[in-house]
Design a protein around this motif. Structure first.
Motif, PDB file in Angstrom:
ATOM      1  N   GLY A 358       0.870  -1.145   0.023  1.00 59.03           N
ATOM      2  CA  GLY A 358       0.065   0.000   0.128  1.00 59.03           C
ATOM      3  C   GLY A 358       0.922   1.260  -0.174  1.00 59.03           C
ATOM      4  N   GLN A 359       2.039   1.058   0.042  1.00 58.41           N
ATOM      5  CA  GLN A 359       2.950   2.352  -0.333  1.00 58.41           C
ATOM      6  C   GLN A 359       2.602   3.169  -1.590  1.00 58.41           C
ATOM      7  OE1 GLN A 359       5.075   4.018   1.664  1.00 58.41           O
ATOM      8  NE2 GLN A 359       5.300   2.194   3.273  1.00 58.41           N
ATOM      9  N   THR A 360       2.405   4.472  -1.116  1.00 53.86           N
ATOM     10  CA  THR A 360       2.338   5.455  -2.536  1.00 53.86           C
ATOM     11  C   THR A 360       3.282   6.263  -2.707  1.00 53.86           C
ATOM     12  OG1 THR A 360       1.232   7.131  -1.201  1.00 53.86           O
ATOM     13  CG2 THR A 360      -0.254   5.247  -2.313  1.00 53.86           C
ATOM     14  N   PHE A 361       3.772   6.690  -3.989  1.00 55.36           N
ATOM     15  CA  PHE A 361       4.389   7.600  -4.530  1.00 55.36           C
ATOM     16  C   PHE A 361       4.083   8.294  -5.576  1.00 55.36           C
ATOM     17  CE2 PHE A 361       8.588   8.770  -6.678  1.00 55.36           C
ATOM     18  CZ  PHE A 361       9.379   9.551  -5.556  1.00 55.36           C
ATOM     19  N   LYS A 362       4.412   9.919  -5.421  1.00 54.88           N
ATOM     20  CA  LYS A 362       3.937  10.527  -6.856  1.00 54.88           C
ATOM     21  C   LYS A 362       5.056  10.415  -7.629  1.00 54.88           C
ATOM     22  CE  LYS A 362       1.449  14.195  -7.982  1.00 54.88           C
ATOM     23  NZ  LYS A 362       1.346  13.654  -9.059  1.00 54.88           N
ATOM     24  N   ALA A 363       4.796   9.582  -8.767  1.00 52.63           N
ATOM     25  CA  ALA A 363       5.873   9.246  -9.799  1.00 52.63           C
ATOM     26  C   ALA A 363       5.994  10.321 -10.757  1.00 52.63           C
ATOM     27  CB  ALA A 363       5.358   7.978 -10.332  1.00 52.63           C
ATOM     28  N   PRO A 364       7.212  10.460 -11.548  1.00 53.35           N
ATOM     29  CA  PRO A 364       7.431  11.205 -12.653  1.00 53.35           C
ATOM     30  C   PRO A 364       6.200  11.124 -13.576  1.00 53.35           C
ATOM     31  CG  PRO A 364       9.404  10.367 -11.770  1.00 53.35           C
ATOM     32  CD  PRO A 364       8.307   9.683 -11.029  1.00 53.35           C
ATOM     33  N   GLY A 365       5.758   9.790 -13.634  1.00 50.48           N
ATOM     34  CA  GLY A 365       4.752   9.508 -14.557  1.00 50.48           C
ATOM     35  C   GLY A 365       3.517  10.563 -14.652  1.00 50.48           C
ATOM     36  N   GLY A 366       3.424  11.162 -13.525  1.00 54.02           N
ATOM     37  CA  GLY A 366       2.367  12.227 -13.391  1.00 54.02           C
ATOM     38  C   GLY A 366       1.191  11.569 -12.614  1.00 54.02           C
ATOM     39  N   PHE A 367       1.219  10.188 -12.037  1.00 52.13           N
ATOM     40  CA  PHE A 367       0.041   9.604 -11.409  1.00 52.13           C
ATOM     41  C   PHE A 367       0.992   9.278  -9.960  1.00 52.13           C
ATOM     42  CE2 PHE A 367      -1.437   9.197 -15.701  1.00 52.13           C
ATOM     43  CZ  PHE A 367      -2.909   9.272 -15.435  1.00 52.13           C
ATOM     44  N   THR A 368      -0.002   9.051  -9.146  1.00 46.43           N
ATOM     45  CA  THR A 368       0.443   8.413  -8.019  1.00 46.43           C
ATOM     46  C   THR A 368       0.459   6.813  -7.932  1.00 46.43           C
ATOM     47  OG1 THR A 368      -0.268  10.151  -6.565  1.00 46.43           O
ATOM     48  CG2 THR A 368      -0.002   8.015  -5.406  1.00 46.43           C
ATOM     49  N   SER A 369       1.807   6.257  -7.983  1.00 47.62           N
ATOM     50  CA  SER A 369       1.937   4.858  -8.086  1.00 47.62           C
ATOM     51  C   SER A 369       1.695   4.231  -6.766  1.00 47.62           C
ATOM     52  CB  SER A 369       3.083   4.455  -8.657  1.00 47.62           C
ATOM     53  OG  SER A 369       3.523   4.835  -9.967  1.00 47.62           O
ATOM     54  N   THR A 370       1.170   3.118  -6.602  1.00 42.83           N
ATOM     55  CA  THR A 370       0.685   2.602  -5.540  1.00 42.83           C
ATOM     56  C   THR A 370       1.146   0.865  -5.458  1.00 42.83           C
ATOM     57  OG1 THR A 370      -1.596   3.601  -5.506  1.00 42.83           O
ATOM     58  CG2 THR A 370      -1.274   1.805  -3.604  1.00 42.83           C
ATOM     59  N   MET A 371       1.842   0.711  -4.518  1.00 46.52           N
ATOM     60  CA  MET A 371       2.329  -0.696  -4.169  1.00 46.52           C
ATOM     61  C   MET A 371       1.117  -1.489  -3.954  1.00 46.52           C
ATOM     62  SD  MET A 371       4.348  -3.294  -4.710  1.00 46.52           S
ATOM     63  CE  MET A 371       5.940  -2.304  -5.255  1.00 46.52           C
ATOM     64  N   ASP A 372       0.742  -2.664  -4.593  1.00 41.21           N
ATOM     65  CA  ASP A 372      -0.393  -3.389  -4.424  1.00 41.21           C
ATOM     66  C   ASP A 372      -0.279  -3.827  -3.068  1.00 41.21           C
ATOM     67  OD1 ASP A 372      -2.927  -4.610  -5.660  1.00 41.21           O
ATOM     68  OD2 ASP A 372      -2.066  -6.172  -4.868  1.00 41.21           O
ATOM     69  N   THR A 373      -1.398  -4.240  -2.401  1.00 40.55           N
ATOM     70  CA  THR A 373      -1.302  -4.835  -1.040  1.00 40.55           C
ATOM     71  C   THR A 373      -0.969  -6.188  -0.897  1.00 40.55           C
ATOM     72  OG1 THR A 373      -3.618  -4.886  -1.049  1.00 40.55           O
ATOM     73  CG2 THR A 373      -2.978  -3.126   0.276  1.00 40.55           C
ATOM     74  N   LYS A 374      -1.233  -6.802  -2.074  1.00 39.55           N
ATOM     75  CA  LYS A 374      -0.883  -8.331  -2.116  1.00 39.55           C
ATOM     76  C   LYS A 374       0.015  -8.863  -2.970  1.00 39.55           C
ATOM     77  CE  LYS A 374      -4.967 -10.361  -2.448  1.00 39.55           C
ATOM     78  NZ  LYS A 374      -6.485 -10.393  -2.828  1.00 39.55           N
ATOM     79  N   ASN A 375       0.002  -8.367  -4.361  1.00 43.26           N
ATOM     80  CA  ASN A 375       0.911  -8.818  -5.245  1.00 43.26           C
ATOM     81  C   ASN A 375       2.291  -8.481  -5.718  1.00 43.26           C
ATOM     82  OD1 ASN A 375       0.358  -7.013  -7.041  1.00 43.26           O
ATOM     83  ND2 ASN A 375      -1.027  -8.397  -8.333  1.00 43.26           N
ATOM     84  N   HIS A 376       2.606  -7.469  -4.893  1.00 38.38           N
ATOM     85  CA  HIS A 376       4.118  -6.936  -4.870  1.00 38.38           C
ATOM     86  C   HIS A 376       4.327  -6.170  -6.254  1.00 38.38           C
ATOM     87  CE1 HIS A 376       6.587  -9.609  -1.719  1.00 38.38           C
ATOM     88  NE2 HIS A 376       5.266  -9.377  -1.264  1.00 38.38           N
ATOM     89  N   HIS A 377       3.365  -6.130  -7.041  1.00 43.17           N
ATOM     90  CA  HIS A 377       3.425  -5.428  -8.353  1.00 43.17           C
ATOM     91  C   HIS A 377       2.713  -3.648  -8.091  1.00 43.17           C
ATOM     92  CE1 HIS A 377       4.237  -8.763  -9.740  1.00 43.17           C
ATOM     93  NE2 HIS A 377       4.386  -8.508 -10.957  1.00 43.17           N
ATOM     94  N   LEU A 378       3.299  -2.895  -8.939  1.00 38.73           N
ATOM     95  CA  LEU A 378       2.824  -1.289  -8.811  1.00 38.73           C
ATOM     96  C   LEU A 378       1.509  -1.399  -9.618  1.00 38.73           C
ATOM     97  CD1 LEU A 378       6.032   0.787  -9.311  1.00 38.73           C
ATOM     98  CD2 LEU A 378       4.490   0.575  -7.348  1.00 38.73           C
ATOM     99  N   HIS A 379       0.606  -0.336  -9.161  1.00 41.17           N
ATOM    100  CA  HIS A 379      -0.325   0.205  -9.887  1.00 41.17           C
ATOM    101  C   HIS A 379       0.125   1.220 -10.810  1.00 41.17           C
ATOM    102  CE1 HIS A 379      -3.844  -1.439  -7.051  1.00 41.17           C
ATOM    103  NE2 HIS A 379      -2.526  -2.114  -6.891  1.00 41.17           N
ATOM    104  N   LYS A 380       0.267   0.911 -12.139  1.00 39.77           N
ATOM    105  CA  LYS A 380       0.718   2.000 -13.011  1.00 39.77           C
ATOM    106  C   LYS A 380      -0.095   2.380 -13.998  1.00 39.77           C
ATOM    107  CE  LYS A 380       5.428   1.335 -13.035  1.00 39.77           C
ATOM    108  NZ  LYS A 380       6.729   1.174 -13.955  1.00 39.77           N
ATOM    109  N   PRO A 381      -0.068   3.574 -14.499  1.00 37.66           N
ATOM    110  CA  PRO A 381      -0.706   3.808 -15.777  1.00 37.66           C
ATOM    111  C   PRO A 381      -0.024   3.527 -17.171  1.00 37.66           C
ATOM    112  CG  PRO A 381       0.620   5.952 -15.054  1.00 37.66           C
ATOM    113  CD  PRO A 381       0.771   4.911 -14.071  1.00 37.66           C
ATOM    114  N   VAL A 382      -0.717   3.137 -17.950  1.00 36.75           N
ATOM    115  CA  VAL A 382      -0.179   2.787 -19.516  1.00 36.75           C
ATOM    116  C   VAL A 382      -0.175   3.970 -20.389  1.00 36.75           C
ATOM    117  CG1 VAL A 382      -0.496   0.975 -21.068  1.00 36.75           C
ATOM    118  CG2 VAL A 382      -1.010   0.752 -18.942  1.00 36.75           C
ATOM    119  N   PHE A 383       0.964   4.367 -21.287  1.00 35.17           N
ATOM    120  CA  PHE A 383       0.827   5.134 -22.147  1.00 35.17           C
ATOM    121  C   PHE A 383       1.267   4.656 -23.363  1.00 35.17           C
ATOM    122  CE2 PHE A 383       2.119   7.493 -18.224  1.00 35.17           C
ATOM    123  CZ  PHE A 383       1.193   8.385 -18.241  1.00 35.17           C
ATOM    124  N   ILE A 384       0.564   5.044 -24.564  1.00 35.49           N
ATOM    125  CA  ILE A 384       1.244   4.484 -25.798  1.00 35.49           C
ATOM    126  C   ILE A 384       1.521   5.654 -26.549  1.00 35.49           C
ATOM    127  CG2 ILE A 384       0.545   3.455 -28.081  1.00 35.49           C
ATOM    128  CD1 ILE A 384      -1.408   1.732 -26.208  1.00 35.49           C
TER     129      ILE A 384
END
Lengths: 428, 530
Positions: A358-384
């Protein structure tokens, strides 16, 4: 008046000295630097991509130290060079954990290097932050994955190409370097495409060896394939410096993005450094960060990097600083680890793992990235992004917000029963 | 929707020749073209095309060149720090904050279609030709009236034929059977790869029902396929030739140092790398001091890459290799060590990253020989360059005094020394020559591949393979082996893919060397040291 004897003086001096050194020892223990491992190839084939991750890790550590460190303790980086040699990765990881006693390690790029160090981190119960997009199919208690899982990069990119704006592609070329990441990703994509009603005959799969530099035949095959039916798109999982000759050939043979768009998963600003991008305008890449994103956090990040590169005289970057997605992921990882340590008030592996959720960080990508509480992966936005004439990317599509990672892709049979939380067993 | 686009098209050609003095592009429509949802933007673009004028043409050009910016409600065209209002063409102060216009592929295609529509009626044959080529990619029925109009005006015969084909592609879905048949005949004459897929689409079940038309389609597809097959065959030969020329160019230097002198030079790959880095440095000097002459940097880079590598080669020979003649194992280890040192040296000075070497503009792109065969200029240039270097080397070896000495010393060192040849000096010259040729190859490689510290590592095995296969001590063998391996590799790659092709080639070489250890060409005659 008490007489000052030599012995008495000596005694007092000793007591004073001992107590002083003791107190300084106590103070030193809480002020001792925390050792942090940096495990990136600085030589060999992967040096092209990984060197800069080492530099950005050092920049983040410098920054944290300048602001007083973590819990009042400075961070001390221990940089080792596993030289793009997969077994050496495991050896160096063991050395970092057992000899240097690092609290955490930031490192690896290729999936094969991560697979090589995984047993070491699990055996010695240490922490690894892995900053690169990968194929999923893995979930270790000792690893935090700050790069993208397939559903945060590959699947949205293909969906975009299927959409009207992406050109409504009907036929697909899956082109990659011959190793685990492209093969697994293409397995997922093949089954995804089939679920969308794409026929077997409309998919072409091709692999080239690491470091391949002659793409004439491949491009000719793509041309032929695209002339045999409706709109064709190419999905490239070519890794490393093979991308330069690939894109050069693509430009020279006149395969334009408006005819056959190529979307790449391992090509960013850094890989395009050595390429004349004018003929490549419009070809695409899918990432969770682009240097061209416009937001205050990114302006700050790119400026910091430019200053740091200039100060340290980093080759290439001191004249033309570039940032990319794995650099951002490294940066996020270090800060999240810092926050977790401060929350846990300890660098103990298990406590930090618990605090990471559940850690959060204001990422340079412009969104707040959150560490998932369970699966050790970040919640991230997708850009094309589409390649511009200056080698940067125009963002043409993005998700409305961060996407939760799905390390077990539903498009691989048998994954539906796998748990979305590390169960302590390595699955390699 | 389609009908509406057709209507716009009709209006377009009606207006294109109407003299319009009044500005037709309003600020609102300029903005609608530049920002918003792509569907709406394309709609706004077609709407604006109904009343085309110079401002619209300029805006389309600017959007394609990424020079169009948005500031508030204004769309500006910004070039060299000067802003022009897109809708009026009037100059305007450049605002502090301007937003870039983002065009994706779909938008760009629509813009290119619009640009082509403008270009179709240009006075220049070349512009018209480009416009037709462009339209071929975005051909749909909406453009039919435009093409009819252009066809009526067109005077150039070859362009007229192209327009006819374009028209045919649109008429193939016509409800009139005769029109369909005419369209198929017109399309058969074209060898465009897109024609094949167009015809195949018609052959799908339920699309074309008339048996007569279906029969015509079948023959048309066959004709087009046959024509395309030629392009593919020629393509394979060319790619093989290109790979072969690169192979023998990189092996040529080794054919001298290893083949003639017998030095197992593991640092050969690094000499290639030095040539490539020399090219990179020359490029940077030109970019900095002579940007006007940038396109010709490669001409200066050729002799300099030769000299740089030759100098390194001479130093290597003087300091290390000369003490190891006749001790192949030590030479192998020493040169391997040197190769590692050279790699690290370059890495320290230039960084571990690859460095960018840009093709001069005349080496970028390619020439379209057949509709489905484009030959890239850089590869054509390398083929010529390779043969040019080969001619130079063989002349040098066979016709000059230096060549005579080199041959003499390599064949019988002591006899040559007895005749008064300074063999030590000849060794240095010969090694430097081999190194210099490797530098030339490096210069050529910089135009097709990566330039990085590891550049040589990828070619060292190939180089030895070519020299050994060709027959040690033979320049001609090197040429045949290089070209042969290139063509063989490309033929196999077409069938089996790159990974398997490489393995099959290696197996072939192993078997070949077992059958014929001396290589393709054996050294004839009685060599004193053999």
């Amino acid at each position: 008046m008490p007489q000052i004897t030599r012995r008495g003086a000596l005694k007092t001096l000793t007591v004073a000295l001992v107590s002083a050194s003791l107190s300084s020892l106590v103070a030193a223990q809480s002020k001792d630097p925390i050792k942090v491992g940096v495990l990136h190839s600085l030589s060999g084939t992967m040096a092209i991509s990984e060197t800069v991750l080492k530099d950005v890790a050092l920049m983040a550590i410098d920054e944290i130290n300048a602001k007083g460190g973590v819990m009042g303790r400075k961070l001390e980086p221990v940089v080792v060079d596993p030289a793009s040699n997969w077994p050496l990765f495991a050896e160096k990881a063991r050395q970092l954990i057992s000899n240097d006693k690092v609290a955490v390690t930031f490192g690896c790029w290729t999936s094969v290097s991560r697979k090589s160090v995984l047993p070491v981190f699990e055996e010695l119960n240490s922490l690894l932050f892995y900053p690169v997009q990968y194929e999923g199919e893995e979930l270790s208690k000792n690893v935090f994955y700050t790069g993208a899982a397939p559903n945060q990069q590959a699947i949205p990119a293909v969906e975009y190409l299927m959409s009207k704006d992406g050109g409504s592609a009907k036929r697909w070329v899956l082109l990659g370097t011959d190793y685990v990441y492209p093969r697994t990703t293409n397995k997922i994509l093949r089954s995804f495409l089939k679920s969308k009603g794409v026929a077997e005959a409309d998919i072409m799969e091709e692999y080239t060896p690491f470091g391949h530099s002659d793409y004439q035949t491949i491009i000719a095959n793509i041309k032929k394939f695209s002339s045999e039916g409706k709109k064709t798109a190419v999905i490239s999982t070519i890794n490393g410096d093979s991308n330069v000759p690939f894109y050069k050939e693509l430009g020279n043979q006149g395969l334009k993005a408006t005819d056959v768009p190529v979307v790449a998963f391992s090509v960013g600003e850094e890989e395009l450094r050595g390429v004349d991008t004018k003929p490549l305008v419009g070809h695409l890449a899918a990432w969770n960060y682009f240097m061209s994103l416009k937001n205050p956090a990114n302006t700050e990040f790119t400026k910091k990097w430019a200053d740091y590169a200039k100060k340290k005289g980093i080759a290439g970057h001191k004249d033309k600083p570039l940032t990319n997605d794995p650099m951002e992921a490294t940066y996020i990882g270090i800060y999240m680890w810092k926050q977790a340590v401060e929350k846990a008030k300890s660098t103990d592996t298990d406590k930090v793992i618990a605090a990471m959720a559940g850690q959060t960080f204001k990422a340079p990508g412009g969104f707040t990235s959150t560490m998932d509480t369970k699966n050790h992966h970040l919640h991230k936005p997708v850009f094309i992004g589409e390649i511009k004439a200056d080698g940067q990317f125009n963002v043409v599509w993005k998700t409305p917000g961060p996407v939760r990672a799905n390390p077990w892709s539903p498009f691989i049979p048998g994954n539906d029963v796998k748990k979305d939380v590390p169960d302590g067993k390595t699955k390699i | 929707m389609l009908r509406r686009i057709t209507l716009y098209g009709l209006l377009l050609f009606a207006w294109l020749f109407a003299v319009s003095t009044a500005s037709a592009l309003s600020p609102e429509s300029a903005k609608a073209i530049a920002v918003g949802d792509n569907d709406d933007r394309i709609k706004a673009l077609s709407a604006a095309l109904v009343t085309p004028d110079d401002n619209l043409s300029n805006l389309v050009e600017a959007l394609l060149a990424d020079t169009a910016k948005v500031a508030g409600d204004q769309v500006l065209i910004v070039t060299d720090g000067k802003a022009v209002i897109a809708a009026t063409g009037a100059e305007a102060p450049l605002p502090a904050v301007v937003e870039d216009v983002v065009n994706n592929n779909r938008m760009r295609q629509a813009l290119e279609g619009a640009k082509a529509a403008f270009g179709l009626f240009s006075d220049s044959v070349r512009v018209r030709n480009n416009a037709i080529t462009e339209l071929r990619e975005s051909a749909d029925e909406s453009k039919l009236p435009l093409i009819d109009r252009a066809l009526a005006k067109e005077t150039d015969a070859s362009l007229k034929a192209k327009l006819e084909q374009l028209r045919a592609a649109m008429l193939i879905a016509s409800s009139d059977k005769q029109k369909r048949l005419d369209a198929i005949v017109a399309l058969t004459a074209s060898a465009q790869p897109s024609v094949k897929s167009l015809l195949q689409e018609r052959m799908k079940a339920g699309v074309e029902t008339d048996p007569e038309v279906r029969a015509a389609l079948t023959t048309a597809i066959k004709t087009v396929e046959d024509r395309l097959a030629w392009g593919e065959r020629l393509g394979v030969v060319f790619t093989g030739l290109s790979l072969g020329s690169i192979l023998f160019l990189v092996a040529l230097g080794l054919a001298i140092t290893y083949g003639l002198m017998g030095v197992i030079n593991m640092a050969h790959g690094e000499l290639l790398m030095i040539g490539a880095y020399a090219t990179y440095l020359v490029q940077n000097v030109f970019r900095k001091f002579m940007p006007g002459a940038f396109d010709y940097y490669i001409i200066a880079a050729i002799p300099l890459s030769f000299l740089a590598a030759a100098l390194v080669g001479a130093i290597l020979e003087r300091t290390v290799i000369r003490w190891l003649y006749g001790r192949p194992l030590e030479t192998l280890l020493a040169t391997w060590g040197i190769s590692l040192m050279l790699i690290q040296l370059v890495r320290t000075f230039f960084g571990a990253q690859n460095v960018p070497v840009e093709n001069p503009s005349w080496l970028s792109g390619g020439v379209q020989v057949l509709p489905n065969l484009t030959l890239p200029f850089n590869r054509i240039a390398i083929i010529f360059f390779a043969f040019f270097v080969l001619a130079g080397v063989s002349l040098l070896i066979s016709k000059t005094r230096l060549g005579l000495f080199v041959r003499g010393v390599t064949q019988n060192r002591s006899m040559a020394a007895c005749m008064g040849v300074n063999t030590a000096k000849i060794d240095t010259y010969a090694f430097a020559l081999g190194a210099g040729i490797a530098g030339l190859a490096g210069c050529a490689l910089s135009q097709v591949g990566n330039v990085g510290p590891d550049l040589g590592q990828g070619y060292i095995v190939d180089s030895f393979m070519v020299v050994v296969l060709g027959g040690v001590g033979q320049l001609a063998g090197t040429v045949y082996a290089g070209l042969g391996l290139g063509v063989l590799n490309k033929f196999l790659e077409g069938w089996t893919g790159a990974v398997l092709a490489k393995i099959i080639v290696l197996v072939f070489i192993v078997v070949f060397i077992q059958r014929r250890p001396q290589g393709i060409f054996a050294l004839k005659g009685r060599s004193a040291e053999a």
